[in-house]
Design a protein around this motif. Structure first.
Motif, short mmCIF file in Angstrom:
data_model
loop_
_atom_site.label_atom_id
_atom_site.label_comp_id
_atom_site.label_asym_id
_atom_site.label_seq_id
_atom_site.Cartn_x
_atom_site.Cartn_y
_atom_site.Cartn_z
N ASP A 85 0.77 -0.97 -0.31
CA ASP A 85 -0.51 -0.07 0.16
C ASP A 85 0.86 0.91 -0.20
N LEU A 87 0.86 4.32 -1.27
CA LEU A 87 -0.02 5.44 -0.80
C LEU A 87 -0.82 5.53 0.14
N SER A 88 -0.94 4.68 1.21
CA SER A 88 -1.38 4.86 1.89
C SER A 88 -2.62 5.07 1.43
N PRO A 90 -6.44 5.57 1.14
CA PRO A 90 -7.55 4.78 2.52
C PRO A 90 -8.66 3.33 1.99
N TYR A 92 -7.74 0.64 1.52
CA TYR A 92 -7.15 -0.53 0.36
C TYR A 92 -6.50 -1.67 1.07
N ARG A 93 -6.41 -1.32 2.21
CA ARG A 93 -5.76 -2.37 3.32
C ARG A 93 -6.78 -3.87 3.30
N GLN A 169 -4.98 2.39 -6.52
CA GLN A 169 -4.97 2.93 -5.33
C GLN A 169 -3.22 2.82 -5.15
N GLU A 170 -2.32 2.91 -6.22
CA GLU A 170 -1.13 2.92 -6.14
C GLU A 170 -0.90 4.35 -7.37
#
Length: 284
Positions: A85, A87-88, A90, A92-93, A169-170
């Motif tokens: 993850d 870019l951290s 939100p 996504y994890r 997300q990346e």
């Protein structure tokens, strides 16, 4: 009118079955293309191709590998490479963990060595069940490592592509995988080695714009959607009606983007024959 609603209902049931990876209690599978119901055993016997209309159902990565590689030859590469993850982003994890639980995969690609018809090669398969096969940094790294392994060991390379494009997300890190995989394939090509790209439904976005379209030989499964942007986006952008079958595998073959459209039942034998013709792993 009732037939229209029944057809819509069948399509919804089929898409739910594919999404949830389960079969209704009566052990029937509904084809999302023609709406016909078939015994799951009959569909499985036909390599998950609809007996009625020939629609090719999506396949999981390990299932695909088991159908292509010789029995007992599978050796997975970089299986411990996990999704990240960077870019951290939100949520996504949590979505990653959900996809991992559902599919049993670490990421949207599986790479391995094995033999096809007794001939050793490196094979990579993208799995559309994991974030629609979108290309993350981890997917790009797995594909690149597989290419480099094939180059180092002078082995032919086969990549099965199925992707919705870059993983949002990346961000830019996902887009960078286009350049990374393409550069690895350029070095691979300089060694005179064989790369076969197999396009399955769907192959779109950054994957199409990079390693999917760089094969020495490009094959496709029947009916596969192949393109950069989807046909609906293109039609809305140019304001014109698109030709029938636009961006499908048969259309792409007719216009020279794909070398051959190969039914799933013939794919293993076709790959074996191509590897045999290029016995030394080269293109001459």
């Amino acid at each position: 009118m009732n037939s229209i609603f029944a057809k819509r209902r069948n399509r919804l049931l089929a898409m739910k079955a594919l999404r949830d990876n389960y079969v209704p209690g009566d052990r029937l599978t509904v084809c999302p293309k023609c709406g016909q119901e078939h015994q799951r055993g009959a569909v499985a016997k036909d390599l998950f191709v609809c007996p009625g209309c020939g629609y090719h159902f999506p396949l999981g990565a390990y299932h695909r590998l088991s159908m292509i590689l010789d029995s007992g030859s599978f050796r997975e590469l970089n299986e411990k490479l996990l999704a990240a993850d960077p870019l951290s982003f939100p949520g996504y994890r949590e979505k990653q963990r959900a996809a991992q639980r559902k599919t049993g995969l670490n990421e949207a690609a599986v790479t391995a060595t094995g033999t096809v018809g007794g001939r050793k090669c490196v094979v990579g398969v993208m799995d559309s069940r994991f974030f629609m096969g979108s290309m993350s940094a981890a997917v790009g790294e797995k594909i690149t490592l597989a290419i480099e392994y094939a180059a180092k060991n002078k082995l032919p390379l086969i990549l099965f592509c199925a992707s919705g494009g870059a993983r949002m997300q990346e961000g830019i890190l996902s887009l960078m995988q286009m350049a990374k995989t393409s550069a690895a394939l350029a070095r691979f090509s300089e060694k005179g080695l064989l790369y076969i790209s197999v396009l399955t439904d769907p192959t779109t976005g950054g994957v199409t714009a990079s390693f999917a379209s760089l094969g020495d030989i490009i094959l496709a499964e029947p009916g596969a959607l192949i393109g950069f942007a989807g046909p609906r986006v293109i039609q809305q952008t140019i304001g014109e009606t698109l030709p029938e079958g636009f961006q499908r595998a048969e259309y792409q073959e007719e216009h020279g983007f794909v070398d051959a459209v190969v039914p799933r039942s013939q794919l293993r034998e076709t790959l074996s024959r191509l590897l045999r013709l290029h016995e030394k792993g080269g293109r001459s």
